[in-house]
Write a protein that holds these residues in place. Sequence first.
Motif, short mmCIF file in Angstrom:
data_model
loop_
_atom_site.label_atom_id
_atom_site.label_comp_id
_atom_site.label_asym_id
_atom_site.label_seq_id
_atom_site.Cartn_x
_atom_site.Cartn_y
_atom_site.Cartn_z
N ARG A 66 0.83 -1.21 0.00
CA ARG A 66 0.00 0.00 0.00
C ARG A 66 0.86 1.25 0.00
N GLY A 67 1.92 1.23 0.80
CA GLY A 67 2.81 2.38 0.83
C GLY A 67 3.57 2.55 -0.47
N ALA A 68 4.04 1.45 -1.04
CA ALA A 68 4.82 1.52 -2.27
C ALA A 68 3.98 2.02 -3.44
N TYR A 69 2.71 1.59 -3.50
CA TYR A 69 1.82 2.00 -4.59
C TYR A 69 1.04 3.28 -4.26
N SER A 70 1.22 3.80 -3.06
CA SER A 70 0.45 4.98 -2.60
C SER A 70 -1.04 4.72 -2.65
N LEU A 71 -1.45 3.58 -2.10
CA LEU A 71 -2.85 3.19 -2.09
C LEU A 71 -3.48 3.52 -0.74
N SER A 72 -4.76 3.82 -0.76
CA SER A 72 -5.50 3.95 0.48
C SER A 72 -5.76 2.57 1.05
N PHE A 73 -6.26 2.53 2.29
CA PHE A 73 -6.57 1.23 2.91
C PHE A 73 -7.63 0.50 2.09
N LEU A 120 -7.58 -4.62 -3.84
CA LEU A 120 -6.50 -5.26 -4.59
C LEU A 120 -6.30 -6.70 -4.12
N SER A 121 -6.30 -6.89 -2.81
CA SER A 121 -6.17 -8.23 -2.25
C SER A 121 -7.35 -9.11 -2.65
N THR A 122 -8.56 -8.56 -2.59
CA THR A 122 -9.75 -9.32 -2.96
C THR A 122 -9.70 -9.75 -4.42
N ALA A 123 -9.31 -8.84 -5.31
CA ALA A 123 -9.25 -9.16 -6.73
C ALA A 123 -8.25 -10.26 -7.01
N ALA A 124 -7.11 -10.24 -6.32
CA ALA A 124 -6.07 -11.23 -6.57
C ALA A 124 -6.51 -12.64 -6.17
N THR A 125 -7.28 -12.76 -5.09
CA THR A 125 -7.69 -14.09 -4.62
C THR A 125 -9.00 -14.54 -5.24
N ALA A 126 -9.93 -13.63 -5.48
CA ALA A 126 -11.21 -14.01 -6.09
C ALA A 126 -11.00 -14.64 -7.46
N SER A 127 -10.03 -14.14 -8.21
CA SER A 127 -9.75 -14.72 -9.53
C SER A 127 -9.20 -16.13 -9.40
N ASP A 179 1.92 2.15 -12.11
CA ASP A 179 1.56 3.27 -11.22
C ASP A 179 0.11 3.70 -11.39
N THR A 180 -0.67 2.93 -12.15
CA THR A 180 -2.10 3.22 -12.35
C THR A 180 -2.93 2.15 -11.65
N TYR A 181 -3.83 2.57 -10.78
CA TYR A 181 -4.57 1.61 -9.96
C TYR A 181 -5.42 0.66 -10.80
N GLY A 182 -6.09 1.18 -11.83
CA GLY A 182 -6.92 0.32 -12.67
C GLY A 182 -6.12 -0.75 -13.37
N VAL A 183 -4.93 -0.39 -13.86
CA VAL A 183 -4.05 -1.37 -14.51
C VAL A 183 -3.56 -2.39 -13.48
N LEU A 184 -3.26 -1.93 -12.27
CA LEU A 184 -2.79 -2.82 -11.22
C LEU A 184 -3.86 -3.85 -10.86
N ILE A 185 -5.12 -3.42 -10.78
CA ILE A 185 -6.21 -4.34 -10.49
C ILE A 185 -6.33 -5.38 -11.61
N ALA A 186 -6.27 -4.93 -12.87
CA ALA A 186 -6.39 -5.84 -14.01
C ALA A 186 -5.26 -6.86 -14.01
N SER A 204 13.13 -5.06 3.74
CA SER A 204 14.18 -4.32 4.44
C SER A 204 15.54 -4.41 3.76
N ASP A 205 15.79 -5.46 2.97
CA ASP A 205 17.13 -5.68 2.45
C ASP A 205 17.27 -5.55 0.93
N VAL A 206 16.32 -6.10 0.16
CA VAL A 206 16.51 -6.11 -1.30
C VAL A 206 15.46 -5.33 -2.05
N GLY A 207 14.39 -4.92 -1.42
CA GLY A 207 13.36 -4.14 -2.07
C GLY A 207 12.04 -4.87 -2.20
N TRP A 208 10.94 -4.15 -2.00
CA TRP A 208 9.61 -4.76 -2.01
C TRP A 208 9.26 -5.35 -3.38
N HIS A 209 9.92 -4.88 -4.45
CA HIS A 209 9.62 -5.39 -5.80
C HIS A 209 9.79 -6.90 -5.89
#
Length: 525
Positions: free
Chosen positions: A49-56, A62-69, A108-115, A171-176
């Motif tokens: 959420r912090g990395a993508y600048s997303l609200s709660f 985003l989590s729901t879309a990833a698992t519902a599929s 960096d686009t929320y709609g693309v991230l959801i898709a 903490s060590d190599v990056g959230w990516h």
Amino acid sequence: MPNGPLVMPANVDARSSHRPIFAVGAVLFGAFLANFDSRLFSVGLPDLRGAYSLSFDEGAWLSTAATASQIFIAPAVAWMCTVFGLRKILAIPSVVYAAISIVMPLTDTYGVLIALSILHGLLLGTFVPATLLIVVRNLPRKWWIVAMAIYSARVGLSLNAGISIVGFYVSDVGWHWLFWQDVIIAPLMGICVLLGTPHEAINRRLVAEADWGGMLLLGSGMAMIYAGLDQGNRLDWLQSGAVVALLSGGAALSLGFLLNEALIRKPWARIDVILTRNICLALIVILLYTLTALSNASLVPNFLISIGRLRPEQTGGLFLTFGVLPMLILLPSTIYLVQRHDPRLVLIVGLAAFGFAGILGTGITHQWSVDDFIPILLLQALGHSFSLLPLMMIALASSDPTRSTEFAAYVQVMRLGGAEIGMSVMATWLRVREQFHSNLLGQYIDGGKSDVMHFIARLTEHFAFAPANLAPALSIRSLVSIVQQEANTLAYIDGFWLTALFAGLGLGFVTLMTRSPPGPFSSDR
């Protein structure tokens, strides 16, 4: 999360792989992808959420879309593998999965991230059931028990190791690298599939007779129910129109699926396939295993985060040392026991270990530190090691090989749906119990005003460094924080009691099981 057994699909001439080590590798990589990706996403969601600048709210959807599929596609995977072959379902999709994993951290686009998350989840949902099919279709029987044991161990290993891995990446190599690890692992799985499984032609007869309506109804219905459950606790359940629409729409589609299976000439997954005694009981115990395993998946790490104020990188060593390592040590003994003894006895030991872990957890206080959870984690490691594999053995021995794709559909619903039911139940239980205890503690504070005023006076002295007009406010804020901390601790105690109850119910259902007939994993085969 747990997965059930599959047996030899009908209408397919299975051939043992002449490179069984690659087939085992495909199972290992596929199991790693499915469980670790889901676990890493769950634990790492605050950092994402912090990395993508997303609200709660955006992070939750985003989590729901990833698992519902995943839930949408998973019930049909066994049928798809039977019709199109394992290579087509796993090899090329693994490359696509790796490509999506490269792109997701750069979006960096929320709609693309959801898709992309939906596509990511659809592909991920094929890996668990498809890689398990490799075991029973392409491995010599002498390899089955080892591959199944590795496969079943993935649940406990991902729950424990996932916390440490997230901490290391962030903490060590990056959230990516929460995504980029799949750029390496997914192609390795695809290569192992190509080298370890034979080429299979498309079964055009089954395509022509396909129950597309049934597959769409079940997948869509379960995905909507999942989304409603996942969002329910955040949106206050029936007070939200979105949750009501998702749950009622999912229930209607699921009812339509049952009617479809009862009325059409060649149904895809008739309900009677799971109505035999041991199959039905095994599915119930799988659900209860999922619920009681939440004491590891959510209660311990969440307590350390919310009460102990620790980050994943600060607690990862605990879960690696006392969660992962004991499971690896116990793996050979688990294989030996389920081969030489009644799997029900092994299962009883596993569920009892979860029950004792829950009872130990009821003794927590806000002062508990990382080391205080070691006995609980050791018992949970024993529970994971001795629960899922014997459950799979029991269900496998009791199933009808000619109806394996039908059986697999319901197993996938139980695997993914059961996990979400468990998470929703626990999240709601903790929230409600925290409110209950906050109210009770508040009443005690109101009833003891002289003691409270004395305590606030002491706190005011503690804040003597602050301006005179701020010290009382800081004192009251500290008191509120203490009450909230104690209410949360009491809620976690109630959560551990709940997991112990689920373990006890699981033990009760195990006693109702009959002895399974000798099967391919028995020592007499």
